[in-house]
Write a protein that holds these residues in place. Structure first.
Motif, mmCIF file in Angstrom:
data_model
loop_
_atom_site.group_PDB
_atom_site.id
_atom_site.type_symbol
_atom_site.label_atom_id
_atom_site.label_comp_id
_atom_site.label_asym_id
_atom_site.label_seq_id
_atom_site.Cartn_x
_atom_site.Cartn_y
_atom_site.Cartn_z
ATOM 1 N N ASN A 79 2.460 -15.739 3.369
ATOM 2 C CA ASN A 79 1.217 -15.960 4.103
ATOM 3 C C ASN A 79 0.319 -14.735 3.988
ATOM 4 O O ASN A 79 0.794 -13.625 3.696
ATOM 5 C CB ASN A 79 1.555 -16.197 5.578
ATOM 6 C CG ASN A 79 0.476 -16.982 6.297
ATOM 7 O OD1 ASN A 79 -0.615 -17.182 5.757
ATOM 8 N ND2 ASN A 79 0.766 -17.408 7.511
ATOM 9 N N ASP A 80 -0.958 -14.952 4.251
ATOM 10 C CA ASP A 80 -1.910 -13.850 4.286
ATOM 11 C C ASP A 80 -1.769 -13.134 5.629
ATOM 12 O O ASP A 80 -1.750 -13.798 6.666
ATOM 13 C CB ASP A 80 -3.330 -14.411 4.106
ATOM 14 C CG ASP A 80 -4.308 -13.307 3.779
ATOM 15 O OD1 ASP A 80 -4.458 -12.374 4.596
ATOM 16 O OD2 ASP A 80 -4.910 -13.363 2.691
ATOM 17 N N ILE A 81 -1.678 -11.825 5.601
ATOM 18 C CA ILE A 81 -1.483 -11.101 6.873
ATOM 19 C C ILE A 81 -2.690 -11.265 7.799
ATOM 20 O O ILE A 81 -2.563 -11.059 8.997
ATOM 21 C CB ILE A 81 -1.173 -9.593 6.650
ATOM 22 C CG1 ILE A 81 -2.279 -8.889 5.848
ATOM 23 C CG2 ILE A 81 0.173 -9.428 5.980
ATOM 24 C CD1 ILE A 81 -2.091 -7.377 5.773
ATOM 25 N N GLY B 254 2.821 -7.261 4.449
ATOM 26 C CA GLY B 254 2.723 -6.900 3.032
ATOM 27 C C GLY B 254 4.067 -6.299 2.629
ATOM 28 O O GLY B 254 4.157 -5.184 2.141
ATOM 29 N N TYR C 209 7.129 7.882 -1.417
ATOM 30 C CA TYR C 209 7.480 6.509 -1.000
ATOM 31 C C TYR C 209 8.838 6.473 -0.294
ATOM 32 O O TYR C 209 8.997 5.823 0.738
ATOM 33 C CB TYR C 209 7.460 5.589 -2.228
ATOM 34 C CG TYR C 209 7.902 4.174 -1.950
ATOM 35 C CD1 TYR C 209 7.151 3.327 -1.134
ATOM 36 C CD2 TYR C 209 9.079 3.667 -2.505
ATOM 37 C CE1 TYR C 209 7.554 2.021 -0.886
ATOM 38 C CE2 TYR C 209 9.488 2.370 -2.269
ATOM 39 C CZ TYR C 209 8.729 1.547 -1.458
ATOM 40 O OH TYR C 209 9.132 0.252 -1.210
ATOM 41 N N ASP D 52 4.200 -11.675 3.270
ATOM 42 C CA ASP D 52 3.494 -11.285 2.044
ATOM 43 C C ASP D 52 2.859 -12.546 1.465
ATOM 44 O O ASP D 52 3.442 -13.630 1.550
ATOM 45 C CB ASP D 52 4.462 -10.667 1.030
ATOM 46 C CG ASP D 52 3.746 -9.757 0.044
ATOM 47 O OD1 ASP D 52 3.945 -8.524 0.106
ATOM 48 O OD2 ASP D 52 2.964 -10.283 -0.793
ATOM 49 N N ASN D 53 1.682 -12.405 0.870
ATOM 50 C CA ASN D 53 1.049 -13.600 0.289
ATOM 51 C C ASN D 53 1.374 -13.778 -1.194
ATOM 52 O O ASN D 53 0.837 -14.670 -1.839
ATOM 53 C CB ASN D 53 -0.470 -13.600 0.519
ATOM 54 C CG ASN D 53 -1.179 -12.436 -0.145
ATOM 55 O OD1 ASN D 53 -0.535 -11.594 -0.760
ATOM 56 N ND2 ASN D 53 -2.495 -12.386 -0.022
ATOM 57 N N SER E 290 6.269 -7.022 0.307
ATOM 58 C CA SER E 290 6.723 -7.021 -1.097
ATOM 59 C C SER E 290 8.172 -7.501 -1.164
ATOM 60 O O SER E 290 8.486 -8.554 -0.637
ATOM 61 C CB SER E 290 6.555 -5.641 -1.748
ATOM 62 O OG SER E 290 5.210 -5.253 -1.724
ATOM 63 N N PHE F 286 -0.026 -9.382 -7.787
ATOM 64 C CA PHE F 286 1.395 -9.252 -7.442
ATOM 65 C C PHE F 286 2.129 -10.513 -7.903
ATOM 66 O O PHE F 286 2.599 -11.315 -7.112
ATOM 67 C CB PHE F 286 1.549 -8.993 -5.938
ATOM 68 C CG PHE F 286 1.040 -7.636 -5.537
ATOM 69 C CD1 PHE F 286 1.834 -6.512 -5.720
ATOM 70 C CD2 PHE F 286 -0.241 -7.476 -5.028
ATOM 71 C CE1 PHE F 286 1.361 -5.245 -5.379
ATOM 72 C CE2 PHE F 286 -0.723 -6.220 -4.689
ATOM 73 C CZ PHE F 286 0.084 -5.093 -4.856
ATOM 74 N N ASN G 287 2.785 -0.773 5.313
ATOM 75 C CA ASN G 287 3.128 0.296 4.376
ATOM 76 C C ASN G 287 2.462 0.029 3.032
ATOM 77 O O ASN G 287 2.957 -0.777 2.231
ATOM 78 C CB ASN G 287 4.656 0.386 4.226
ATOM 79 C CG ASN G 287 5.104 1.714 3.631
ATOM 80 O OD1 ASN G 287 4.514 2.761 3.916
ATOM 81 N ND2 ASN G 287 6.126 1.674 2.785
ATOM 82 N N LEU G 288 1.304 0.653 2.798
ATOM 83 C CA LEU G 288 0.565 0.540 1.538
ATOM 84 C C LEU G 288 -0.025 -0.860 1.322
ATOM 85 O O LEU G 288 -0.136 -1.324 0.194
ATOM 86 C CB LEU G 288 1.468 0.942 0.354
ATOM 87 C CG LEU G 288 2.097 2.343 0.463
ATOM 88 C CD1 LEU G 288 3.296 2.493 -0.461
ATOM 89 C CD2 LEU G 288 1.058 3.418 0.158
HETATM 90 C C1 GEK Z 1 6.917 -1.592 0.689
HETATM 91 N N1 GEK Z 1 5.128 -2.591 2.003
HETATM 92 O O1 GEK Z 1 7.680 -1.639 -0.296
HETATM 93 N N2 GEK Z 1 -1.625 -10.731 2.892
HETATM 94 C C2 GEK Z 1 -0.310 -10.607 2.639
HETATM 95 N N3 GEK Z 1 0.183 -9.716 1.738
HETATM 96 C C3 GEK Z 1 -0.699 -8.965 1.063
HETATM 97 C C4 GEK Z 1 -2.090 -9.059 1.256
HETATM 98 C C5 GEK Z 1 -2.550 -10.001 2.216
HETATM 99 N N4 GEK Z 1 -3.857 -10.156 2.484
HETATM 100 N N5 GEK Z 1 -2.714 -8.191 0.431
HETATM 101 C C6 GEK Z 1 -1.749 -7.572 -0.268
HETATM 102 N N6 GEK Z 1 -0.533 -8.042 0.101
HETATM 103 C C7 GEK Z 1 5.752 -2.553 0.692
HETATM 104 C C8 GEK Z 1 4.780 -2.197 -0.390
HETATM 105 S S1 GEK Z 1 2.694 -3.234 -1.872
HETATM 106 C C9 GEK Z 1 1.932 -1.729 -2.161
HETATM 107 C C10 GEK Z 1 3.486 -2.959 -0.316
HETATM 108 C C11 GEK Z 1 1.534 -1.431 -3.552
HETATM 109 C C12 GEK Z 1 0.786 -7.611 -0.372
HETATM 110 C C13 GEK Z 1 0.962 -7.685 -1.878
HETATM 111 O O2 GEK Z 1 1.319 -8.980 -2.300
HETATM 112 C C14 GEK Z 1 2.046 -6.642 -2.119
HETATM 113 O O3 GEK Z 1 3.330 -7.215 -2.125
HETATM 114 C C15 GEK Z 1 1.879 -5.676 -0.947
HETATM 115 O O4 GEK Z 1 0.928 -6.249 -0.062
HETATM 116 C C16 GEK Z 1 1.400 -4.290 -1.356
HETATM 117 O O5 GEK Z 1 7.058 -0.814 1.643
HETATM 118 O O6 GEK Z 1 1.811 -2.227 -4.478
HETATM 119 O O7 GEK Z 1 0.859 -0.310 -3.752
#
Ligand code: GEK
Length: 262
Positions: A136-138, A84, A59, A108-109, A86, A40, A152-153
């Motif tokens: 940050n890491d969730i 997470g 979505y 989000d990390n 985004s 990402f 969400n995803l």
């Molecule tokens: C949306 N929810 O638009 N810690 C923090 N963030 C994380 C981690 C972690 N360990 N692992 C992944 N991510 C959003 C869409 S996207 C889904 C979510 C996709 C974050 C990562 O950086 C990315 O931004 C997000 O989770 C996933 O409703 O791309 O399919």
């Protein structure tokens, strides 16, 4: 913010989503000598709204229902979490539909995502509830006094062995009656169902303009970072954490969304 009927508030928030720029996702359109693991990073963050809308069936329904669930379940003075987040598409929906006394944590990390979210928040109205963004890491976030938590995803990117401890700590930090929403890409035990749902999802991507090359290269990139599980595995694990009710409220091909009540 004036008190609006929920249908008016849904329309109101859809105007905010236009702030998300829609650069077209062409990341995997040219043959790559070596397809690296999906990250990402800036290139993904630049095209993310287009990428997710053309890749995830339903979505927009997920976002709309996050809005509705927030409106019904966010309690005054509680905390809300978009884990997470985004670029904050769900954050934005939650913010406008929670009591103004709530605090909403968008986490989000990915630096690329959080930087863009922070820039965008500077331009939006401050009349809704307070938002705190965290790069940050969730898995290292402590959830407290939460009425609504959204994954969400996102859970699909957390290693399988770390999903239970994460969900347990979310559960333990939620108010009784609080709601957890989990949307995921899922897989199936039945080989024929797995093939049919995968084929239908690939058709969805083709119908949204992705070429065979783009589909193949992105699949390779995601192979190790996005790990799917069956709905049964998800539901059993959520229940094992102590959530008293789990319902699948959305399903389309190999994507599903669940709500769980603490
Ligand atoms: C949306 N929810 O638009 N810690 C923090 N963030 C994380 C981690 C972690 N360990 N692992 C992944 N991510 C959003 C869409 S996207 C889904 C979510 C996709 C974050 C990562 O950086 C990315 O931004 C997000 O989770 C996933 O409703 O791309 O399919």
């Amino acid at each position: 913010m004036p008190v609006l009927h929920w249908t008016s508030r849904l329309l109101y928030s859809s105007r905010f989503s236009r702030h998300l720029t829609m650069n077209q996702d062409r990341i995997y359109s040219k043959p790559l000598a070596q397809v690296g693991q999906f990250e990402f990073d800036d290139s993904v963050a630049n095209v993310f709204p287009d990428m997710i809308a053309r890749s995830v069936p339903g979505y927009s329904s997920m976002l709309a229902m996050i809005e509705q669930i927030t409106l019904r379940h966010a309690t005054p003075n509680s905390q809300l979490y978009d884990l997470g987040c985004s670029l904050g598409a769900a954050t934005e929906r939650m913010r406008l539909h929670a009591p103004t006394s709530c605090t909403l944590h968008a986490i989000d990390n990915s630096q690329a995502m959080i930087t863009r979210l922070r820039d965008r928040l500077k331009e939006t109205s401050r009349t809704a509830c307070k938002i705190i963004t965290h790069e940050n890491d969730i898995r290292s976030v402590s959830v407290e006094n939460a009425s609504v938590v959204v994954l969400n995803l996102t859970l699909q990117f957390v290693p399988c062995s770390e999903r239970l401890p994460l969900l347990q700590s979310i559960h333990d930090g939620m108010q009784p009656g609080g709601v957890l929403l989990v949307s995921e890409k899922v897989c199936f035990d039945d080989v024929k169902e797995q093939k049919l749902m995968t084929d239908l999802h690939l058709d969805f991507k083709r119908a949204h303009g992705y070429s065979e090359l783009e589909i193949a290269q992105k699949r390779t990139a995601l192979e190790e970072s996005l790990v799917t599980e069956t709905l049964t595995v998800h539901i059993d694990r959520i229940q094992a954490c102590g959530f008293c009710q789990v319902s699948v409220w959305f399903r389309c091909f190999n994507f599903a969304s669940m709500i769980a009540i603490r």
